[in-house]
Design a protein around this motif. Structure first.
Motif, mmCIF file in Angstrom:
data_model
loop_
_atom_site.group_PDB
_atom_site.id
_atom_site.type_symbol
_atom_site.label_atom_id
_atom_site.label_comp_id
_atom_site.label_asym_id
_atom_site.label_seq_id
_atom_site.Cartn_x
_atom_site.Cartn_y
_atom_site.Cartn_z
ATOM 1 N N ALA A 107 0.827 -1.125 -0.056
ATOM 2 C CA ALA A 107 -0.084 -0.057 0.220
ATOM 3 C C ALA A 107 0.898 1.147 0.090
ATOM 4 N N LEU B 55 -7.968 -3.626 -0.495
ATOM 5 C CA LEU B 55 -6.652 -4.411 -0.709
ATOM 6 C C LEU B 55 -6.838 -5.518 -1.721
ATOM 7 N N VAL C 155 -2.377 0.550 -4.504
ATOM 8 C CA VAL C 155 -2.121 -0.673 -3.958
ATOM 9 C C VAL C 155 -1.428 -1.499 -5.169
#
Length: 247
Positions: free
Chosen positions: A10, A53, A65
């Motif tokens: 991230a 995610l 991401v």
């Protein structure tokens, strides 16, 4: 993917919902062999973070991401199933498939474990011929974990994987996580959970959401401590005989 690329990264990831900042500027990596648990109070953003995610829709997000060294947005939908698997907390089955058929359809990259192994390891072998719409909540949840693992993706994301499990199955799943990720050193797992003592058995690392957009991350020994738990949950904690208790 370069040899040094993390399975998940991230970069300045921020998430908002209903006018609240859930996660602010998350810079974080997941390496092969790691088992992460995401902790936080109710509505802190754990499920929203896992959806982001996994590349699923969330109310509002900024930042990036990466999966296996490539931006999430660069993966075609069909290829995304090769990179990451996701087990949601709540499932809605629309077709009366058997467990065996559902697991067969869930396999994308065979090799990590067989269907038979998954069924035995998660104590659901006796359900193989049963329809998924006939299962209890705990049984269906364990089938979802088997689906996630059998997909074969190196990155596995699971939202509250033991929320419907009795203590014996919670312990079994914690042990299963360890074998699942460490089998060849190429996979990693990120799961949300509330039970601090279960997390100590299941995880190698913890990502804590503070509820105001703030976050902290590190190994279990660093993160499962009174100061961190008090910051995350807003109550005092103490360790008694190796067991953490909110007081």
């Amino acid at each position: 993917m370069s040899a040094a690329a993390p399975l998940l990264e991230a970069r300045a990831l921020s998430l908002h919902a209903a006018g609240r900042c859930l996660v602010r500027a998350l810079d974080w990596q997941v390496q092969p062999g790691e088992r992460w648990c995401v902790i936080g109070r109710n509505a802190a953003g754990k499920s929203t973070l896992l959806r982001a995610l996994a590349g699923l829709g969330v109310p509002e997000r900024q930042g990036e991401v990466h999966w296996l060294g490539r931006p999430q947005t660069a993966w075609a939908a069909a290829d995304a199933a090769w990179a990451r698997a996701y087990a949601p907390q709540h499932l809605v089955d629309r077709f009366p498939l058997s467990v065996q058929r559902l697991l067969a359809l869930s396999t994308v990259r065979p090799g990590r474990l067989t269907m038979e192994q998954a069924l035995v390891q998660l104590d659901v072998a006796h359900l193989a011929q049963r329809g998924v719409m006939q299962l209890s909540g705990g049984e269906r949840q364990r089938i979802a974990l088997a689906q996630c693992a059998l997909q074969g993706a190196p990155l596995m994301l699971m939202d509250e994987p033991v929320s419907f499990q009795d203590p014996a199955h919670q312990a079994r799943i914690a042990q299963w996580f360890s074998g699942l990720v460490s089998a060849d050193g190429s996979a990693a797992l990120v799961a949300s959970a509330h039970d601090v003592n279960w997390i100590l058995r299941a995880a190698t690392h913890v990502l804590a959401l503070h509820g105001d957009g703030g976050w902290s991350a590190g190994g279990c020994a660093q993160m499962i401590s009174a100061p961190v738990l008090e910051r995350v949950y807003g109550c005092a904690w103490r360790e008694a005989g190796g067991v953490w208790v909110a007081v």
